[in-house]
Write a protein that holds these residues in place. Structure first.
Motif: not given
Length: 339
Positions: A127-131, A133-138
């Motif tokens: 969730a932190a990586l997605a927030a 902007g580094h990855i798509k959630a999951g």
């Protein structure tokens, strides 16, 4: 008059010879590296507004070139030099020509810190990586669910996920060039370096498997806020495991919640005797780690502190209150109003 001309001619020859010698010496030195082939690559920072002359002094002071004068000679012979400010990877094994070319190339992209917090689950890091902007959630969870894609000097789980083995600390990542598998491998490497390598013998002597140590450590990370108290808590919990008593670690019932602090969902799971993570009802360790433990928790799980205690709780100030039996435990519950 002839004598004067002869002296002047001789002086001219000597100066020419001396100049030619200096020329050849500088040329020879310009093609020589400061270290033999294979020297370590290091990070060298070109300051903003740096001149070639100034860089020569910096390079020499860090042992990357032999002589700043030869560097200036090389740049003069080169006919121009336009270094780019920033970090560059260079080696003292490089010639001056190779160094100059590298310092004119694009610098290493600036990374930004990404913090993996102690105790975080895979879903929390995802969730932190997605927030950020580094990855798509999951994407992080998906990659961490394939242990076979990674390497380690210890046995990784053959099934399931890498929960518990991805070390929590601050990692430098490059926005726009983020590689989720590379981050996971770095976390495994950090786990190996920080805990496994220096404690390999201790793990063997503990009589527990590495996986059992990781599972216990993940609970300690959530159960006891003070690292110094974790060996005592570990001793209590291992004693309960070994004697076949339920652990009663409520943090395990939060593991599969979408939100860790969802109290309503948490209480519902506490009442579910079929939940495999409900350690109020299920004996032994939970099915797997419940988060990312630190070295302090891993060492406590590996080397617990023996004691006469069987129970513990925390008061309103989160101070550990251990007890020897159920009667003392209930008395402490009433005293500190902990239910």
């Amino acid at each position: 008059m002839k004598r004067i001309l002869w002296v002047l001619g001789a002086a001219f020859v000597l100066l020419a010879a001396s100049g030619a010698g200096a020329f050849f010496w500088f040329e020879q030195q310009a093609h020589a590296a400061a270290a033999p082939p294979g020297a370590d690559v290091v990070e060298f920072t070109v300051p903003k507004g740096a001149t070639g002359r100034g860089l020569g002094t910096l390079l020499a002071s860090q042992g990357l070139i032999r002589d700043a004068r030869v560097w200036r000679w090389h740049l003069f012979r080169r006919g121009g030099f336009a270094p780019k400010a920033g970090r560059h990877e260079i080696s003292p094994s490089m010639t001056l020509a190779e160094l100059a070319t590298e310092l004119e190339d694009n610098p290493i992209p600036e990374d930004v810190p990404f913090v993996v917090v102690e105790g975080w689950r895979l879903r929390d890091t995802d969730a932190a990586l997605a927030a950020a902007g580094h990855i798509k959630a999951g994407a992080y969870i998906a990659a961490a669910s394939k242990p076979q894609d990674f390497t380690a000097p210890f046995p990784l789980p053959s099934t399931g996920t890498l929960e518990g083995y991805l070390y929590p600390e601050t990692y430098g990542v490059i926005p726009g060039k983020f590689d989720v598998k590379a981050l996971i491998q770095r976390q495994i490497d950090a786990f190996a370096q920080r805990f496994y390598a220096p404690n390999r013998d201790g793990i063997t002597k503990s009589g527990r498997t590495l996986h059992e140590v990781v599972v216990m450590a993940s609970m300690l990370e959530r159960e006891e806020p003070l690292p110094d108290q974790r060996p005592l808590v570990a001793g209590i919990l291992w004693k309960r495991v070994d004697k076949g008593f339920p652990l009663g670690v409520d943090a395990t019932s939060r593991y599969e919640l979408a939100q860790w602090n969802d109290r309503g969902a948490f209480l519902k799971r506490l009442r579910d005797p079929q939940d495999p993570y409900n350690t109020r009802h299920k004996k032994g360790l939970p099915p797997g780690p419940i988060g990312a433990p630190t070295v302090a928790s891993l060492q406590a799980a590996m080397a617990p502190k023996p004691s006469e205690y069987w129970y513990y709780l925390h008061d309103a100030q989160r101070i550990l209150r251990p007890s020897r039996n159920a009667e003392e435990h209930e008395a402490l519950r009433r005293k500190y109003n902990v239910y």
